[in-house]
Write a protein that holds these residues in place. Structure first.
Motif, PDB file in Angstrom:
ATOM      1  N   GLU A   1       0.819  -1.213   0.000  1.00  0.00           N
ATOM      2  CA  GLU A   1       0.000   0.000   0.000  1.00  0.00           C
ATOM      3  C   GLU A   1       0.857   1.269   0.000  1.00  0.00           C
ATOM      4  OE1 GLU A   1      -2.402   0.322   3.474  1.00  0.00           O
ATOM      5  OE2 GLU A   1      -3.673   1.881   2.623  1.00  0.00           O
ATOM      6  N   SER A   2       1.929   1.297   0.832  1.00  0.00           N
ATOM      7  CA  SER A   2       2.691   2.537   0.995  1.00  0.00           C
ATOM      8  C   SER A   2       3.543   2.858  -0.233  1.00  0.00           C
ATOM      9  CB  SER A   2       3.580   2.430   2.235  1.00  0.00           C
ATOM     10  OG  SER A   2       4.383   1.276   2.134  1.00  0.00           O
ATOM     11  N   GLU A   3       3.916   1.836  -1.033  1.00  0.00           N
ATOM     12  CA  GLU A   3       4.772   2.097  -2.196  1.00  0.00           C
ATOM     13  C   GLU A   3       3.989   2.534  -3.424  1.00  0.00           C
ATOM     14  OE1 GLU A   3       5.165  -0.728  -0.383  1.00  0.00           O
ATOM     15  OE2 GLU A   3       7.262  -0.777   0.264  1.00  0.00           O
TER      16      GLU A   3
ATOM     17  N   PHE B   1      -5.851   4.450  -8.913  1.00  0.00           N
ATOM     18  CA  PHE B   1      -5.005   5.059  -9.942  1.00  0.00           C
ATOM     19  C   PHE B   1      -5.170   4.427 -11.321  1.00  0.00           C
ATOM     20  CE2 PHE B   1      -2.252   5.668  -6.014  1.00  0.00           C
ATOM     21  CZ  PHE B   1      -2.752   6.952  -5.769  1.00  0.00           C
TER      22      PHE B   1
ATOM     23  N   ASN C   1      -5.128   1.092  -3.719  1.00  0.00           N
ATOM     24  CA  ASN C   1      -4.471   2.186  -4.432  1.00  0.00           C
ATOM     25  C   ASN C   1      -4.450   1.949  -5.937  1.00  0.00           C
ATOM     26  OD1 ASN C   1      -4.043   3.505  -2.083  1.00  0.00           O
ATOM     27  ND2 ASN C   1      -1.806   3.238  -2.017  1.00  0.00           N
TER      28      ASN C   1
ATOM     29  N   ASN D   1       1.924   4.619  -5.562  1.00  0.00           N
ATOM     30  CA  ASN D   1       1.348   5.946  -5.751  1.00  0.00           C
ATOM     31  C   ASN D   1       1.538   6.364  -7.208  1.00  0.00           C
ATOM     32  OD1 ASN D   1       4.067   6.909  -6.005  1.00  0.00           O
ATOM     33  ND2 ASN D   1       4.206   6.862  -3.764  1.00  0.00           N
ATOM     34  N   VAL D   2       1.065   7.546  -7.556  1.00  0.00           N
ATOM     35  CA  VAL D   2       1.077   7.985  -8.955  1.00  0.00           C
ATOM     36  C   VAL D   2       2.501   8.032  -9.505  1.00  0.00           C
ATOM     37  CG1 VAL D   2       0.532   9.903 -10.507  1.00  0.00           C
ATOM     38  CG2 VAL D   2      -1.069   9.281  -8.699  1.00  0.00           C
ATOM     39  N   GLU D   3       3.437   8.621  -8.728  1.00  0.00           N
ATOM     40  CA  GLU D   3       4.814   8.771  -9.203  1.00  0.00           C
ATOM     41  C   GLU D   3       5.449   7.406  -9.491  1.00  0.00           C
ATOM     42  OE1 GLU D   3       3.669  10.268  -6.297  1.00  0.00           O
ATOM     43  OE2 GLU D   3       3.182  12.036  -7.516  1.00  0.00           O
TER      44      GLU D   3
END
Ligand SMILES: *[C@@H]1O[C@H](CO)[C@@H](O)[C@H](O)[C@H]1NC(C)=O
Ligand SMILES: *[C@@H]1O[C@H](CO)[C@@H](O)[C@H](O)[C@H]1NC(C)=O
Ligand SMILES: *[C@@H]1O[C@H](CO)[C@@H](O)[C@H](O)[C@H]1NC(C)=O
Ligand SMILES: *[C@@H]1O[C@H](CO)[C@@H](O)[C@H](O)[C@H]1NC(C)=O
Ligand SMILES: *[C@@H]1O[C@H](CO)[C@@H](O)[C@H](O)[C@H]1NC(C)=O
Length: 420
Positions: free
Chosen positions: A373-375, A413, A409, A377-379
């Motif tokens: 979950e923490s890794e 995305f 996530n 992301n959009v970037e």
């Protein structure tokens, strides 16, 4: 009185002669009668014999000729007063009632298969039900068949076979559902799951009914390659499948279906990571010699992408696989990677030598890094999508290893970053 005596004796002798002649005549007549009866009998015998012989010879007399010869007075056998016995009930489709027959004829055979199942239709549109009871050996043999005529006599839309090799459930299935939605005519899914796992896949899911007959897989074991072969062979049974992608339960698509489909279908290359570096060479077993030389031995990621020609070579190989099976450690990282180079140089030169599935090996461990979950992301997702390798516009179409915790996530995305 001699005269009287003579008279008497002459009348007696004439009487005796007459009696004798009569007896002879009677005897002759009865003999004649016997002879006539015997001749008629012999003639009848000869005619019947030759008629019966003619019955078994391909030409001349038939049973009708015989009956015409003898039963001249009997009426002709047709029109038959009673209808012929009705044919036994056939399964659907119902056959039309038989026309009134002049002579009794056997009922038409029941069509056991409809023309749809029977004809060419089964090749462009194979059964939706992919279960079967073939053993691996039978399956591989069946899958190795190739039509010798190269062009298809029906409109063929090439499909991509997405082959999921997984221990158990597919935790990222909701993401894949979104990816596949709306493209049902362009792909087929095959899922190989440990047979002890009894999953429930709801009707309406793209994964429903796509589980193939499987066997237990141990990581690093030869049965990992056997599971890959099983997936390839099941997918080859559908003549429409043109590209074959191997994926795991932790893989995600980095682009939408349109982009991935076009990339694969338009590609003239296969995508099997295959390199010759010291890290691979130390797994070489000299007992493979002389069939596989050290400089032919390759290493690479298990997660491959093949075209139909190469997939056929892999399932048809009965020479190299037994050698790898017996002597190679972690054969899923060496077998297909090496086979490309030894089996046919033309196929090896068509290989891009790189994998389409991203993994982060920067930690240098036995397994690549996992993303939760923490890794995610959009970037991070944009970074994976924009990686470049050589002259290729796109480098990675898929990524691993994504944990079930990353699902939420990824679903958020998918529309903004991956465009599906
Ligand atoms: C017997 O009948 C068939 C037709 O029923 C005919 O073709 C054939 O010539 C006949 N043979 C003889 C010896 O009459
Ligand atoms: C597929 O066929 C098998 C028999 O070959 C049958 O047992 C199974 O129920 C069928 N599955 C579906 C989804 O129709
Ligand atoms: C393959 O590429 C050509 C040109 O780049 C394109 O017109 C065509 O639509 C592509 N085929 C597929 C299946 O995407
Ligand atoms: C991949 O490697 C093989 C030899 O291992 C070579 O023949 C082939 O040209 C390479 N492919 C590319 C695209 O470099
Ligand atoms: C697929 O993604 C590309 C960008 O990666 C986008 O331009 C295209 O519109 C998307 N296609 C669909 C059908 O959403």
């Amino acid at each position: 009185m001699p005269i009287q005596e003579d008279k008497n004796s002459s009348s007696l002798s004439s009487y005796v002669v007459t009696k004798l002649l009569n007896a002879l005549m009677n005897h002759f007549l009865s003999l004649l009668l016997y002879f006539l009866i015997l001749s008629v009998g012999v003639m009848v015998g000869i005619i019947v014999h030759s008629s019966l012989q003619a019955l078994y010879s391909p030409s001349s007399l038939t049973i009708q000729n015989v009956s015409q010869l003898f039963i001249v007075t009997s009426p002709p056998p047709h029109p038959s007063p009673s209808p012929p016995p009705p044919p036994p009930p056939c399964p659907s489709p119902p056959s039309p009632p038989p026309p009134p027959c002049l002579s009794p004829s056997p009922p038409p055979p029941c069509p056991s298969l409809s023309s749809k199942e029977n004809g060419l239709e089964m090749f462009p549109r194979p059964s939706k039900n992919i279960t079967h009871n073939m053993e691996d050996k039978e399956l591989l043999w069946r899958a190795s068949m190739v039509p010798k005529i190269r062009s298809y006599p029906f409109p063929r839309t090439p499909k991509v076979a997405f082959m999921f090799l997984s221990k158990g459930p597919l935790p990222l299935a909701p993401l894949w559902e979104m990816f596949f939605r709306g493209h049902e005519d362009l792909f087929n899914i095959y899922v190989h799951i440990n047979p002890s796992y009894k999953e429930y896949i709801p009707q309406g899911s793209v994964f429903h009914g796509r589980r193939i007959p499987s066997k237990t897989v141990y990581w690093g074991n030869a049965n990992m390659v056997e599971a890959e072969l099983r997936l390839l062979a099941n997918a080859l049974l559908d003549i429409n499948n043109e590209r074959f992608v191997l994926l795991s339960e932790s893989c995600i698509p980095l682009f939408n279906f349109t982009i991935i489909y076009s990339y694969l279908i338009n590609s003239t290359q296969t995508h099997v990571e295959s390199y010759d570096l010291p890290v691979g060479r130390h797994r070489y077993n000299s007992r493979m010699y002389p069939h596989i030389h050290l400089d032919q031995f390759r290493k690479g990621s298990q997660w491959f992408e093949l075209d139909r020609a190469m997939a056929l070579e892999v399932v048809s190989d009965t020479f190299y696989w037994p050698i790898f099976n017996a002597y190679c450690f972690v054969p899923d990282e060496h077998y297909i990677q090496t086979l490309l180079n030894v089996i046919r140089p033309s196929l090896g030169s068509r290989n891009s030598n790189r994998t389409l599935t991203y993994a982060d090996w920067s930690k240098n461990g036995a397994h690549p890094r996992s993303f939760g979950e923490s890794e995610v992301n959009v970037e991070f997702l944009e970074e994976l999508r924009s990686k470049s390798c050589g002259d290729s516009e796109l480098c990675f179409l898929f990524g691993r290893k994504f944990l079930p915790t990353a699902l939420d996530n990824l679903l958020i995305f998918s529309s903004t970053v991956m465009h599906f």
